[in-house]
Design a protein around this motif. Structure first.
Motif, PDB file in Angstrom:
ATOM      1  N   PHE A  45       0.934  -1.261   0.029  1.00 50.21           N
ATOM      2  CA  PHE A  45      -0.017  -0.010   0.124  1.00 50.21           C
ATOM      3  C   PHE A  45       0.945   1.181   0.047  1.00 50.21           C
ATOM      4  CE2 PHE A  45      -3.068   3.251   2.000  1.00 50.21           C
ATOM      5  CZ  PHE A  45      -4.051   2.945   1.031  1.00 50.21           C
ATOM      6  N   ILE A  46       1.930   1.248   0.868  1.00 43.60           N
ATOM      7  CA  ILE A  46       2.843   2.452   1.008  1.00 43.60           C
ATOM      8  C   ILE A  46       3.541   2.647  -0.395  1.00 43.60           C
ATOM      9  CG2 ILE A  46       4.713   3.472   2.086  1.00 43.60           C
ATOM     10  CD1 ILE A  46       3.794   1.894   4.566  1.00 43.60           C
ATOM     11  N   SER A  47       4.120   1.437  -1.101  1.00 49.51           N
ATOM     12  CA  SER A  47       4.778   1.585  -1.957  1.00 49.51           C
ATOM     13  C   SER A  47       3.781   2.133  -3.381  1.00 49.51           C
ATOM     14  CB  SER A  47       5.432   0.215  -2.293  1.00 49.51           C
ATOM     15  OG  SER A  47       4.403  -0.738  -3.315  1.00 49.51           O
ATOM     16  N   LEU A  48       2.704   1.594  -3.541  1.00 44.10           N
ATOM     17  CA  LEU A  48       1.785   2.176  -4.537  1.00 44.10           C
ATOM     18  C   LEU A  48       1.353   3.682  -4.390  1.00 44.10           C
ATOM     19  CD1 LEU A  48      -0.481  -0.953  -5.209  1.00 44.10           C
ATOM     20  CD2 LEU A  48       1.324   0.198  -6.754  1.00 44.10           C
ATOM     21  N   LEU A  49       1.238   4.164  -2.928  1.00 46.84           N
ATOM     22  CA  LEU A  49       0.924   5.479  -2.653  1.00 46.84           C
ATOM     23  C   LEU A  49       1.947   6.214  -3.162  1.00 46.84           C
ATOM     24  CD1 LEU A  49      -1.562   6.750  -1.267  1.00 46.84           C
ATOM     25  CD2 LEU A  49      -0.223   6.538   0.901  1.00 46.84           C
ATOM     26  N   LEU A  50       3.024   6.032  -2.856  1.00 41.46           N
ATOM     27  CA  LEU A  50       4.192   6.908  -3.113  1.00 41.46           C
ATOM     28  C   LEU A  50       4.425   6.549  -4.694  1.00 41.46           C
ATOM     29  CD1 LEU A  50       6.570   6.300  -0.188  1.00 41.46           C
ATOM     30  CD2 LEU A  50       5.465   8.410  -0.787  1.00 41.46           C
ATOM     31  N   GLY A  51       4.367   5.480  -5.159  1.00 36.35           N
ATOM     32  CA  GLY A  51       5.014   5.136  -6.581  1.00 36.35           C
ATOM     33  C   GLY A  51       3.911   5.680  -7.680  1.00 36.35           C
ATOM     34  N   THR A  52       2.691   5.543  -7.339  1.00 30.43           N
ATOM     35  CA  THR A  52       1.752   6.041  -8.518  1.00 30.43           C
ATOM     36  C   THR A  52       1.884   7.383  -8.980  1.00 30.43           C
ATOM     37  OG1 THR A  52      -0.095   5.692  -6.965  1.00 30.43           O
ATOM     38  CG2 THR A  52       0.316   3.923  -8.564  1.00 30.43           C
ATOM     39  N   PRO A  53       2.012   8.171  -8.022  1.00 31.46           N
ATOM     40  CA  PRO A  53       1.984   9.631  -8.257  1.00 31.46           C
ATOM     41  C   PRO A  53       3.351   9.751  -9.168  1.00 31.46           C
ATOM     42  CG  PRO A  53       1.647   9.554  -5.979  1.00 31.46           C
ATOM     43  CD  PRO A  53       2.004   8.051  -6.259  1.00 31.46           C
ATOM     44  N   ILE A  54       4.345   9.046  -9.002  1.00 33.02           N
ATOM     45  CA  ILE A  54       5.723   9.121  -9.920  1.00 33.02           C
ATOM     46  C   ILE A  54       5.345   8.718 -11.169  1.00 33.02           C
ATOM     47  CG2 ILE A  54       8.041   8.636  -9.969  1.00 33.02           C
ATOM     48  CD1 ILE A  54       8.127   7.824  -7.313  1.00 33.02           C
ATOM     49  N   LEU A  55       4.611   7.680 -11.229  1.00 37.01           N
ATOM     50  CA  LEU A  55       4.180   7.083 -12.411  1.00 37.01           C
ATOM     51  C   LEU A  55       3.254   8.247 -13.469  1.00 37.01           C
ATOM     52  CD1 LEU A  55       3.150   3.429 -11.818  1.00 37.01           C
ATOM     53  CD2 LEU A  55       5.372   4.390 -12.283  1.00 37.01           C
ATOM     54  N   SER A  56       2.562   8.763 -12.717  1.00 30.01           N
ATOM     55  CA  SER A  56       1.694  10.024 -13.423  1.00 30.01           C
ATOM     56  C   SER A  56       2.467  10.967 -13.848  1.00 30.01           C
ATOM     57  CB  SER A  56       0.466  10.498 -12.503  1.00 30.01           C
ATOM     58  OG  SER A  56      -0.572   9.363 -12.159  1.00 30.01           O
ATOM     59  N   LEU A  57       3.496  11.328 -12.961  1.00 32.43           N
ATOM     60  CA  LEU A  57       4.327  12.657 -13.368  1.00 32.43           C
ATOM     61  C   LEU A  57       5.164  12.522 -14.171  1.00 32.43           C
ATOM     62  CD1 LEU A  57       4.963  13.653  -9.488  1.00 32.43           C
ATOM     63  CD2 LEU A  57       4.212  15.223 -11.207  1.00 32.43           C
ATOM     64  N   LEU A  58       5.775  11.041 -14.200  1.00 34.87           N
ATOM     65  CA  LEU A  58       6.693  10.959 -15.510  1.00 34.87           C
ATOM     66  C   LEU A  58       6.125  10.935 -16.687  1.00 34.87           C
ATOM     67  CD1 LEU A  58       9.351   8.495 -13.578  1.00 34.87           C
ATOM     68  CD2 LEU A  58       9.641  10.975 -14.304  1.00 34.87           C
ATOM     69  N   GLY A  59       4.930   9.961 -16.769  1.00 35.94           N
ATOM     70  CA  GLY A  59       4.130   9.570 -17.914  1.00 35.94           C
ATOM     71  C   GLY A  59       3.501  11.039 -18.447  1.00 35.94           C
ATOM     72  N   SER A  60       3.512  11.884 -17.467  1.00 34.40           N
ATOM     73  CA  SER A  60       2.693  13.109 -18.322  1.00 34.40           C
ATOM     74  C   SER A  60       3.575  13.912 -19.280  1.00 34.40           C
ATOM     75  CB  SER A  60       2.550  14.078 -17.439  1.00 34.40           C
ATOM     76  OG  SER A  60       3.461  14.745 -16.528  1.00 34.40           O
ATOM     77  N   ILE A  61       5.134  13.608 -19.089  1.00 25.90           N
ATOM     78  CA  ILE A  61       6.200  14.141 -19.944  1.00 25.90           C
ATOM     79  C   ILE A  61       5.987  13.459 -21.327  1.00 25.90           C
ATOM     80  CG2 ILE A  61       8.620  14.435 -20.342  1.00 25.90           C
ATOM     81  CD1 ILE A  61       9.061  13.947 -17.456  1.00 25.90           C
ATOM     82  N   GLY A  62       5.898  12.070 -21.148  1.00 24.01           N
ATOM     83  CA  GLY A  62       5.724  11.344 -22.622  1.00 24.01           C
ATOM     84  C   GLY A  62       4.206  11.659 -23.125  1.00 24.01           C
ATOM     85  N   ALA A  63       3.235  12.153 -22.331  1.00 28.33           N
ATOM     86  CA  ALA A  63       1.677  12.069 -23.186  1.00 28.33           C
ATOM     87  C   ALA A  63       2.029  13.642 -23.768  1.00 28.33           C
ATOM     88  CB  ALA A  63       0.892  12.122 -21.912  1.00 28.33           C
ATOM     89  N   GLY A  64       2.750  14.442 -22.952  1.00 23.97           N
ATOM     90  CA  GLY A  64       2.821  15.850 -23.597  1.00 23.97           C
ATOM     91  C   GLY A  64       3.778  15.590 -24.952  1.00 23.97           C
ATOM     92  N   LEU A  65       4.744  15.041 -25.027  1.00 30.41           N
ATOM     93  CA  LEU A  65       5.348  14.668 -26.256  1.00 30.41           C
ATOM     94  C   LEU A  65       4.783  14.200 -27.500  1.00 30.41           C
ATOM     95  CD1 LEU A  65       8.892  13.861 -24.812  1.00 30.41           C
ATOM     96  CD2 LEU A  65       8.219  15.874 -26.298  1.00 30.41           C
ATOM     97  N   THR A  66       3.684  13.275 -27.049  1.00 28.85           N
ATOM     98  CA  THR A  66       3.043  12.421 -28.086  1.00 28.85           C
ATOM     99  C   THR A  66       1.725  12.920 -28.576  1.00 28.85           C
ATOM    100  OG1 THR A  66       2.532  10.794 -26.394  1.00 28.85           O
ATOM    101  CG2 THR A  66       4.532  10.300 -27.719  1.00 28.85           C
ATOM    102  N   ILE A  67       1.152  14.013 -28.023  1.00 27.65           N
ATOM    103  CA  ILE A  67       0.052  14.688 -28.187  1.00 27.65           C
ATOM    104  C   ILE A  67      -0.245  14.590 -29.505  1.00 27.65           C
ATOM    105  CG2 ILE A  67      -1.520  16.630 -27.955  1.00 27.65           C
ATOM    106  CD1 ILE A  67       0.018  17.803 -25.709  1.00 27.65           C
ATOM    107  N   GLY A  68       0.446  14.999 -30.488  1.00 27.54           N
ATOM    108  CA  GLY A  68       0.128  15.409 -31.809  1.00 27.54           C
ATOM    109  C   GLY A  68      -0.107  14.275 -32.768  1.00 27.54           C
ATOM    110  N   LEU A  69       0.535  13.035 -32.138  1.00 25.17           N
ATOM    111  CA  LEU A  69       0.655  11.706 -32.873  1.00 25.17           C
ATOM    112  C   LEU A  69      -0.730  11.064 -32.891  1.00 25.17           C
ATOM    113  CD1 LEU A  69       4.057  10.766 -31.884  1.00 25.17           C
ATOM    114  CD2 LEU A  69       3.507  12.152 -33.902  1.00 25.17           C
ATOM    115  N   LYS A  70      -1.034  10.377 -33.866  1.00 22.15           N
ATOM    116  CA  LYS A  70      -2.335   9.824 -34.084  1.00 22.15           C
ATOM    117  C   LYS A  70      -2.382   8.383 -33.136  1.00 22.15           C
ATOM    118  CE  LYS A  70      -5.559  12.046 -36.214  1.00 22.15           C
ATOM    119  NZ  LYS A  70      -5.216  13.319 -35.328  1.00 22.15           N
ATOM    120  N   LYS A  71      -1.162   7.944 -33.332  1.00 20.81           N
ATOM    121  CA  LYS A  71      -1.134   6.648 -32.470  1.00 20.81           C
ATOM    122  C   LYS A  71      -0.016   6.797 -31.487  1.00 20.81           C
ATOM    123  CE  LYS A  71      -4.090   3.362 -34.633  1.00 20.81           C
ATOM    124  NZ  LYS A  71      -4.943   4.083 -34.414  1.00 20.81           N
ATOM    125  N   GLY A  72      -0.175   7.627 -30.512  1.00 21.38           N
ATOM    126  CA  GLY A  72       0.803   7.825 -29.563  1.00 21.38           C
ATOM    127  C   GLY A  72       0.995   6.726 -28.625  1.00 21.38           C
TER     128      GLY A  72
END
Lengths: 198, 221
Positions: free
Chosen positions: B129-156
């Protein structure tokens, strides 16, 4: 309020414009004209800071941000018309009362839709939602990309009337349009020749 | 404005429940398929549980990443946000927090139930529980960088995975290691501190990177 000096931009291996200079003064209207693909939208996007790959200078001297209306209306399908308008105004640091929103919606003829999800509106109606900002936000410059497209005759008259009032009050507009703009004012035309020349 | 941006994100998710439920259902399904596929014996399940839970959490986050900016990009909301006088960083930050609240948090809350199914001990569930509580925000934060970079692509989607998965690996290792340590009755406070440090680092750096990546993508639109 706006000075553009020596603007140079090329896109997709084609030269869009070079040595482009003009300035905008309060109470003036500039209409950007040119064939499709000449770079009208790109020029507007450069002016509002959305597109950065250009050379030259764009100097704004403003106290408040311009209103930009792009090809995409910026209206969310899953929010109601009122919610959309509230959000768009908040983005411009304006916090209109529900009365003001109501008045603006009357002006653009959408009062009956105020609690309808924007997803159910037509393209023209979505554009009207975005145009309702022109009645709510106090901004010194409007940057309008094809404001008349998808708008019906009645809406067009309304919009021209609003533009006339705005310019008389000292506002400035830069717009792209293939149509004649009928607002009893000197409209400076800026012709972009496009990439065909090379 | 941060609060308003988060509220808007939550409201939009509520009106499109499929986006909200997809990652969670995916997570639950993947985790519950393992006992069926491998073996229902406690010994085996205990062994694979940390990895299964973390890999499923990772993939389900990736799944929800793709749509993070896509809708706002397509209807023009994103460009209105980027040129507004309100700080774009705050607006994007609000979107990331909102994204975690609807995809990461439900997953964290759901995980103890799945852990019981995978025969983790009480201590192990706590660590997970603790690991997921600390870990999932990291996943969201890092993932958002990739999401930002691939916005314009149809199959990102696939591209996000390639860009971001390598960055997820330290989190995966720390997260699973923490659960394994807890199962063996060893202290795992070092892992907690590491995860917390990575979280602090991502909170302070990722939003800037995301804001810039979104701007680059908008410039091509």
């Amino acid at each position: 309020m706006l000075d553009v000096k020596n603007l140079y931009c090329e896109r997709n291996q084609g030269l869009l414009f070079e040595a482009l200079s003009f300035s905008l003064k309060p109470g003036k209207v500039i209409q950007i004209k040119g064939p499709n693909g000449a770079g009208k939208t790109t020029l507007l996007r450069i002016l509002c800071g959305l597109f950065g790959e250009f050379e030259g200078e764009v100097l704004w001297d403003l106290e408040k941000h311009p209103i930009y209306l792009g090809h995409k209306a910026g209206v969310k399908d899953l929010l109601t018309v009122t919610e959309n308008l509230n959000w768009l105004c908040e983005l411009q640091q304006n916090y209109p009362s529900s009365d003001q929103i109501k008045k603006a919606l009357i002006e653009v003829g959408l009062l009956a839709y105020k609690d309808v999800m924007a997803g159910q509106l037509s393209e023209g109606q979505k554009k009207r939602v975005s145009l309702a900002r022109l009645y709510l936000i106090n901004s010194p410059v409007w940057l309008l990309d094809e404001p008349f497209s998808a708008i019906d005759v009645e809406g067009l008259t309304k919009l021209e009337e609003r533009m006339r009032g705005y310019v008389e009050g000292g506002g400035s507009i830069i717009l792209t349009s293939h149509q004649m703009v009928n607002i009893d004012q000197d409209v400076t035309e800026l012709l972009l020749k496009g990439a065909n020349s090379c | 404005m941060l609060i308003k941006s988060i509220q808007r994100e939550l409201l939009l998710s509520m009106r499109r429940p499929a986006d909200l439920l997809n990652p969670l259902v995916f997570f639950v399904l993947v985790v519950s398929l393992f006992p069926l596929g491998i073996s229902p014996s406690d010994e085996v399940l205990k062994e694979i549980a940390p990895g299964v839970i973390w890999v499923a959490a990772l993939l389900s986050t990736l799944l929800s990443m793709e749509v993070m900016f896509r809708n706002d990009f397509e209807d023009g909301s994103l460009e209105q946000m980027s040129i507004s006088p309100q700080p774009f960083l705050v607006l994007v930050g609000g979107k990331i927090v909102g994204q975690w609240l609807v995809s990461g948090l439900p997953l964290v809350l759901m995980s103890p139930v799945l852990a019981v199914m995978l025969a983790l001990s009480e201590e192990g569930i706590k660590a997970m529980f603790i690991s997921l509580l600390l870990g999932t925000p990291i996943l969201s934060l890092l993932g958002s960088i990739g999401a930002g970079l691939t916005i314009g692509l149809k199959k990102g989607g696939a591209l996000i995975a390639i860009l971001i998965l390598p960055l997820y690996i330290p989190v995966l290792i720390l997260g699973t290691h923490m659960i394994i340590a807890a199962e063996q009755g060893v202290s795992y406070s070092g892992d907690v501190l590491w995860l917390a440090a990575i979280l602090a680092l991502s909170i302070s750096l990722a939003p800037f990177a995301t804001t810039e990546s979104v701007r680059i993508a908008l410039s091509d639109g």
